[in-house]
Design a protein around this motif. Structure first.
Motif, PDB file in Angstrom:
ATOM      1  N   ILE A  35       0.836  -1.282   0.011  1.00 36.63           N
ATOM      2  CA  ILE A  35       0.090   0.030   0.009  1.00 36.63           C
ATOM      3  C   ILE A  35       0.927   1.159  -0.056  1.00 36.63           C
ATOM      4  O   ILE A  35       0.591   2.244  -0.632  1.00 36.63           O
ATOM      5  N   PHE A  36       1.951   1.330   0.835  1.00 32.63           N
ATOM      6  CA  PHE A  36       3.040   2.551   0.838  1.00 32.63           C
ATOM      7  C   PHE A  36       3.489   2.717  -0.563  1.00 32.63           C
ATOM      8  O   PHE A  36       3.655   3.589  -1.091  1.00 32.63           O
ATOM      9  N   ALA A  39       1.075   4.081  -2.696  1.00 30.26           N
ATOM     10  CA  ALA A  39       1.030   5.683  -2.350  1.00 30.26           C
ATOM     11  C   ALA A  39       2.330   6.574  -2.476  1.00 30.26           C
ATOM     12  O   ALA A  39       2.566   7.637  -2.272  1.00 30.26           O
ATOM     13  N   GLY A 324       5.079  12.891   5.215  1.00 32.11           N
ATOM     14  CA  GLY A 324       3.959  13.581   5.057  1.00 32.11           C
ATOM     15  C   GLY A 324       2.685  12.638   4.638  1.00 32.11           C
ATOM     16  O   GLY A 324       2.018  13.087   3.690  1.00 32.11           O
ATOM     17  N   LEU A 325       2.642  11.704   5.365  1.00 29.01           N
ATOM     18  CA  LEU A 325       1.452  11.008   4.985  1.00 29.01           C
ATOM     19  C   LEU A 325       0.193  11.117   6.068  1.00 29.01           C
ATOM     20  O   LEU A 325       0.553  11.820   7.210  1.00 29.01           O
ATOM     21  N   PRO A 326      -0.905  11.210   5.625  1.00 28.87           N
ATOM     22  CA  PRO A 326      -2.075  11.612   6.053  1.00 28.87           C
ATOM     23  C   PRO A 326      -2.189  10.607   7.680  1.00 28.87           C
ATOM     24  O   PRO A 326      -1.801   9.540   7.779  1.00 28.87           O
ATOM     25  N   ALA A 328      -4.606   9.102   8.674  1.00 26.16           N
ATOM     26  CA  ALA A 328      -5.305   7.907   8.395  1.00 26.16           C
ATOM     27  C   ALA A 328      -4.511   6.613   7.986  1.00 26.16           C
ATOM     28  O   ALA A 328      -5.059   5.448   8.179  1.00 26.16           O
ATOM     29  N   THR A 329      -3.140   6.915   7.801  1.00 26.23           N
ATOM     30  CA  THR A 329      -2.104   5.873   7.587  1.00 26.23           C
ATOM     31  C   THR A 329      -2.147   4.816   8.581  1.00 26.23           C
ATOM     32  O   THR A 329      -2.272   3.625   8.359  1.00 26.23           O
ATOM     33  N   GLU A 331      -4.731   4.067  10.625  1.00 26.61           N
ATOM     34  CA  GLU A 331      -5.973   3.184  10.250  1.00 26.61           C
ATOM     35  C   GLU A 331      -5.792   2.050   9.569  1.00 26.61           C
ATOM     36  O   GLU A 331      -6.123   1.014   9.581  1.00 26.61           O
ATOM     37  N   ILE A 332      -4.928   2.372   8.411  1.00 30.68           N
ATOM     38  CA  ILE A 332      -4.722   1.065   7.233  1.00 30.68           C
ATOM     39  C   ILE A 332      -3.921   0.401   7.829  1.00 30.68           C
ATOM     40  O   ILE A 332      -4.184  -1.196   7.790  1.00 30.68           O
ATOM     41  N   GLY A 335      -6.002  -1.773  10.486  1.00 29.00           N
ATOM     42  CA  GLY A 335      -6.950  -2.423   9.797  1.00 29.00           C
ATOM     43  C   GLY A 335      -6.588  -3.671   9.275  1.00 29.00           C
ATOM     44  O   GLY A 335      -6.897  -4.781   9.411  1.00 29.00           O
ATOM     45  N   THR A 336      -5.306  -3.533   8.647  1.00 31.20           N
ATOM     46  CA  THR A 336      -4.760  -4.585   7.641  1.00 31.20           C
ATOM     47  C   THR A 336      -4.083  -5.627   8.564  1.00 31.20           C
ATOM     48  O   THR A 336      -4.297  -6.844   8.485  1.00 31.20           O
TER      49      THR A 336
ATOM     50  N   ALA B  95     -12.374  -4.853  11.193  1.00 32.74           N
ATOM     51  CA  ALA B  95     -11.339  -4.495  10.551  1.00 32.74           C
ATOM     52  C   ALA B  95     -11.343  -3.910   9.026  1.00 32.74           C
ATOM     53  O   ALA B  95     -10.546  -2.922   8.669  1.00 32.74           O
ATOM     54  N   MET B  98     -12.105  -0.254   9.525  1.00 34.12           N
ATOM     55  CA  MET B  98     -10.934   0.359   9.891  1.00 34.12           C
ATOM     56  C   MET B  98      -9.993   0.651   8.713  1.00 34.12           C
ATOM     57  O   MET B  98      -9.438   1.887   8.341  1.00 34.12           O
ATOM     58  N   LEU B  99      -9.767  -0.362   7.792  1.00 36.76           N
ATOM     59  CA  LEU B  99      -9.191  -0.238   6.752  1.00 36.76           C
ATOM     60  C   LEU B  99      -9.653   0.653   5.757  1.00 36.76           C
ATOM     61  O   LEU B  99      -9.005   1.510   5.008  1.00 36.76           O
ATOM     62  N   GLY B 102      -9.257   4.347   6.903  1.00 34.87           N
ATOM     63  CA  GLY B 102      -7.985   4.736   6.687  1.00 34.87           C
ATOM     64  C   GLY B 102      -7.471   5.045   5.158  1.00 34.87           C
ATOM     65  O   GLY B 102      -6.849   5.969   4.719  1.00 34.87           O
ATOM     66  N   GLY B 105      -9.154   8.222   3.948  1.00 35.54           N
ATOM     67  CA  GLY B 105      -8.342   9.206   4.195  1.00 35.54           C
ATOM     68  C   GLY B 105      -7.195   9.526   3.589  1.00 35.54           C
ATOM     69  O   GLY B 105      -6.802  10.762   3.413  1.00 35.54           O
ATOM     70  N   MET B 106      -6.432   8.467   3.250  1.00 32.24           N
ATOM     71  CA  MET B 106      -5.029   8.557   2.537  1.00 32.24           C
ATOM     72  C   MET B 106      -5.302   8.986   1.200  1.00 32.24           C
ATOM     73  O   MET B 106      -4.670   9.919   0.615  1.00 32.24           O
ATOM     74  N   LYS B 109      -6.764  12.712   0.776  1.00 30.43           N
ATOM     75  CA  LYS B 109      -6.166  13.823   1.406  1.00 30.43           C
ATOM     76  C   LYS B 109      -5.776  15.178   0.553  1.00 30.43           C
ATOM     77  O   LYS B 109      -6.050  16.032   0.894  1.00 30.43           O
ATOM     78  N   GLU B 217     -12.550  14.140   5.179  1.00 30.22           N
ATOM     79  CA  GLU B 217     -12.701  12.803   6.079  1.00 30.22           C
ATOM     80  C   GLU B 217     -13.828  12.568   6.958  1.00 30.22           C
ATOM     81  O   GLU B 217     -14.105  13.669   7.641  1.00 30.22           O
TER      82      GLU B 217
END
Lengths: 362, 306
Positions: A35-36, A39, A324-326, A328-329, A331-332, A335-336, B95, B98-99, B102, B105-106, B109, B217
């Motif tokens: 995912i990174f 991004a 500079g990541l949001p 919300a990172t 949360e990703i 969750g993962t 989960a 959450m994902l 997230g 949001g990413m 942005k 968001e």
């Protein structure tokens, strides 16, 4: 041809369980890396920054311990609730209610009482606040068969709005120059910290004591046994005469109360006043769900998984700034990791064997 | 006064639309026996994907398609965890939420605060929109409104009147018996979870490109969770979901109506959540037996087990 068969595994050892969890976390991190990459961030750099940011420096470790305090408290409480298959998703609201109750106590009595009286009183009222907010869904579930996932979540939203209503209205402090938020707590009501850090040690000690006591409660008492029966075999529980309402009320009072403790720690240990819900808790109530799950619903293990996920929160803040990541990172990542943890359980509980035979069919 | 009532009802329909879409999807999913608590997260992803694609291509319908595709793809995760790997469905759904929150949001942005200049125009149904009062309320609306009603009625027809519908329902009630009839329980459940995800994403797309025409968001604001509650309120029937969703749409609109009366805006924001609890309480008090949830809801199915 290749044939895959699955069968139940009966030899689940603690080591195998631990290895499965570690493997799941690594697999999860691998996907997070992808995912990174998508991004536009170097995944190896980002993931190493997360762990360096949290465990790689003294400052990072101090922050990690600070954030682990609420996670351990809430996570330990959730292990009890989840064992009874009571899906308490409302720890966030229970934390806020604990914060509201203890702020009231601190502001009302803090000027007249010495520290050794006001601090226990605040923890007591925080526990009551969290517990009250926790037993509402228990009553709704047992008496009116209302799904607790829905009710606890709705109570989160309601509590957050209620808190905001207080701090923009009747509780708005005279020293805030019109900005929302209460006045600062009196000096006596503020928790001591380890010098040079934000670690409010009284809450930290409390969280460890709670984890140990809960462990004893779950494995060594009649009540702990009853919660496990309620979760694993409710029919047997009914025949055995377990009072579901009583059991649920107690376990949600404990689970909510511990979240309330966490709220007291955040207010009296870190912020020193009651502000917006998002600043009081950065989603601890939700992260603690993963803490409890990684701990295999054992409150003692929640200490370690609490530290681990506190590290991810701290490291997540670090990469927000450096890459500079949001926000919300995080949360990703959470969750993962949770998805991989629950998927991994299948491979723990089932033996999977692949048979390759050269014989063609028929 | 007359105009206020008409505009209130008009906005009620618009506010109820995402709830109806998400509820319909969740009903299909739960009828097959899978509880999907990922609605909120999938909705958020749908909202952001629809917004991004619409903003960059200028084609709102392409945005909608992309959102639905993204929602379906994301739901595969829950399907694999809950169906193939027999994971706990409550935790898997959480989960996924959450994902999804997230990811949204990413992805979103760079788009915060950018208004969508391009509008998805309201459609006037010829002749019907000229009717007094109800013409403006029901027949001069966002295309999502018609789509939501059409899909809800379609889902009702599918579940109650077709062979596939019987297979879906019996999969939720008794998967073992269903499988002996030669129905692929796993396939049915996969299809239902993925379809449900598409519906949730559609609801999100409505929020970002039709309802508010911007992205921030957390814009789903718990609507996904309310949809899960509405699934119970609708007693797992898409037909009932229609009026349940618009009743809740009304509660969202009432907040704005009551603001000038000097009531705390925070108290008004609580209303949809309090109403959710009150309504669940009322149906439970009225007749607890009517809560006819699919018998095998959230119970994993294992072929080898006897």
């Amino acid at each position: 041809m290749i044939k895959i068969t699955t069968s139940d595994r009966y030899d689940i050892t603690p080591l195998r369980s631990l290895m499965t969890n570690i493997f799941s976390l690594v697999a999860g991190l691998f996907v997070i890396g992808i995912i990174f990459l998508i991004a536009g961030v170097n995944p190896l750099y980002a993931i190493s920054e997360i762990f360096l940011g949290s465990f790689g420096s003294l400052y990072g470790i101090k922050e990690t311990v600070t954030k682990a305090i609420p996670l351990i408290l809430i996570g330990a409480g959730l292990t009890l609730a989840f064992r009874a298959k009571f899906w308490n998703i409302g720890a966030e609201g229970q934390l806020l209610m604990g914060a509201i109750f203890s702020t009231w106590t601190g502001l009302t009595f803090g000027d007249h009482l010495p520290s050794y009286l006001i601090v226990p009183l605040m923890f007591f009222s925080g526990f009551i606040g969290g517990a009250l907010w926790g037993i509402i869904p228990a009553i709704l579930k047992i008496k009116y068969s209302i799904n607790e996932v829905i009710s606890t979540l709705m109570l989160n939203y309601i509590c957050a709005e209620f808190l905001t209503m207080l701090i923009v209205g009747p509780w708005k402090g005279s020293t805030r120059f019109g900005f929302p938020g209460t006045d600062n707590l009196p000096e006596a009501a503020i928790l001591g910290v380890i010098p040079g850090s934000r670690i409010h040690y009284s809450t930290l000690i409390l969280s460890l004591i709670c984890a140990v006591i809960l462990c004893v409660v779950i494995y060594r008492t009649r009540f702990g046994y009853e919660t496990r029966v309620v979760g694993e075999n409710p029919d047997a529980g009914k025949y055995a005469g377990i009072n579901f309402l009583k059991t649920s009320l107690i376990l949600m009072a404990i689970s909510g109360g511990l979240a309330g403790f966490a709220g007291v720690g955040e207010i009296a240990g870190i912020h020193h006043y009651l502000g917006y819900p998002a600043s009081v808790s950065s989603g601890y109530g939700f992260t603690a769900i993963i803490v409890a799950w990684l701990a295999k619903l054992n409150p003692l293990y929640a200490v370690f998984s609490g530290l681990f996920f506190a590290g991810i929160l701290v490291g997540g803040d670090a990469i927000q700034i450096s890459l500079g990541l949001p926000a919300a990172t995080v949360e990703i990542v959470n969750g993962t990791l949770l998805i991989f943890l629950i998927m991994g359980e299948y491979f723990l509980n089932n033996k999977i064997s692949v048979h390759v035979s050269t014989k063609s069919k028929g | 006064m007359e105009e206020i009532i008409i505009s209130t009802l008009q906005r009620t329909m618009i506010a109820g639309t995402p709830l109806l879409l998400a509820t319909t999807g969740e009903i299909i999913c739960e009828r097959s026996g899978i509880l999907n608590l990922g609605v909120e997260g999938v909705m958020a992803v749908g909202a952001v994907v629809a917004f991004m694609v619409t903003m960059t291509t200028g084609l709102p319908w392409l945005g909608v398609l992309a959102a639905v595709a993204a929602g379906m793809t994301l739901s595969v995760i829950h399907a694999v965890a809950a169906i193939t790997l027999q994971a706990n469905q409550v935790v898997s759904g959480l989960a996924l939420t959450m994902l999804g929150l997230g990811l949204s949001g990413m992805l979103g942005k760079p788009y915060v605060g950018k208004p969508l200049t391009l509008k998805m125009n309201d459609i006037a149904i010829p002749y019907l929109s000229d009717l007094p009062y109800i013409g403006k309320i029901l027949f001069f609306q966002s295309p999502f409104f018609y789509l939501a009603i059409f899909l809800a009625l379609g889902a009702w027809f599918l579940l109650e009147r077709t062979r596939l519908g019987i297979q879906i329902r019996s999969t939720g009630e008794n998967p073992r018996a269903t499988e002996t009839q030669g129905v692929n329980v796993f396939l049915i459940r996969y299809l239902c979870v993925i379809t449900g995800g598409g519906f949730s994403a559609l609801a999100g797309a409505h929020l970002s490109i039709s309802y508010s025409k911007s992205w921030i968001e957390g814009m789903t604001a718990g609507r996904g969770w309310i949809a899960i509650a509405l699934t119970i309120f609708a007693l797992w029937n898409p037909g009932r979901a229609i009026w349940a969703a618009f009743l809740f749409g009304g509660i969202f609109v009432v907040q704005y109506l009551m603001q000038p009366l000097g009531i705390s805006p925070n108290f008004l924001s609580m209303l949809p959540y309090i109403a959710t609890l009150v309504i669940l309480l009322l149906i439970s008090l009225k007749d607890p037996k009517r809560l006819n949830a699919p018998a095998m809801l959230s119970a994993p199915y294992n072929r080898g087990e006897r």
